[in-house]
Scaffold this motif. Structure first.
Motif: not given
Length: 217
Positions: A51-78
């Motif tokens: 998908l072309g996920c960079t370190k910046r995207i990964f770190e932003a997604a990780q931070t944002q994921s903890l604010l969601q109701e459920f964890p992401q179920s698929a790499p694309l969603d993350f």
């Protein structure tokens, strides 16, 4: 394509963090054993690479994921969560539209969007019109490209805008010179006449001299 040790480590830590954070809501992750953790981390690492996920995207997604109701179920969603989180750090499309029509060209992404549309039609068009909608679409695409890693050179965009501006003035000057009703054309381009006059003064081509003659200067 294979997963690196760093990627596997980062994803394993993320999955364990999700399990601790979301509790029973993380049961759908299907991680019961160490092997499950390794297999899932490997699959996600390869998918995120594709998908072309960079370190910046990964770190932003990780931070944002903890604010969601459920964890992401698929790499694309993350991945999209990370792209959206980074994109949200930039001015909104409507804010950028207002900066564009008022000539505030101090932002590289706005400049990039301006270089892809007809700025002069945009500034003459009404908010909510076709030009406005085109700019919003183009700007959002530029923001996404930036989030994915593209970087736009501000000076190059300024130079590009200057060339477009010169071409715009040249075309309007030509239309005035060649028009059968020069007075009507001058009235039509009234808000640009001073810029056209200054341009003609600075570049004394035969056409520009003719235009100045039409103006009586």
């Amino acid at each position: 394509m294979t997963a690196t040790t760093d990627q596997l480590s980062a994803l394993s830590e993320l999955f364990l963090l999700w399990r601790d954070t979301f509790g029973s809501k993380a049961k759908t992750m299907g991680i019961e054993t160490e092997q499950d953790l390794t297999s899932k981390a490997t699959a996600w690492a390869i998918a995120l690479q594709n998908l072309g996920c960079t370190k910046r995207i990964f770190e932003a997604a990780q931070t944002q994921s903890l604010l969601q109701e459920f964890p992401q179920s698929a790499p694309l969603d993350f991945f999209e969560l990370g792209v959206s989180a980074l994109s949200a750090r930039q001015p909104s499309a409507d804010q950028s539209y207002m900066r564009c029509i008022h000539g505030e060209t101090d932002h590289a992404i706005i400049l990039e969007a301006m270089s892809r549309v007809d700025v002069f039609k945009l500034r003459q068009g009404a908010a909510g019109g076709a030009e406005h909608k085109e700019f919003l679409k183009v700007y959002d695409q530029c923001v996404r490209e930036w989030a994915l890693g593209a970087r736009f050179t501000q000076q190059a965009k300024l130079e590009h805008q200057e060339r477009k501006h010169d071409y715009f003035l040249e075309c309007r000057i030509q239309e005035v010179v060649e028009s059968d009703d020069k007075a009507a054309k001058i009235e039509e381009y009234g808000e640009f006449i001073e810029n056209m006059k200054q341009y003609a003064y600075e570049r004394k081509t035969e056409q520009n001299k003719a235009f100045l003659g039409v103006l009586g200067v």
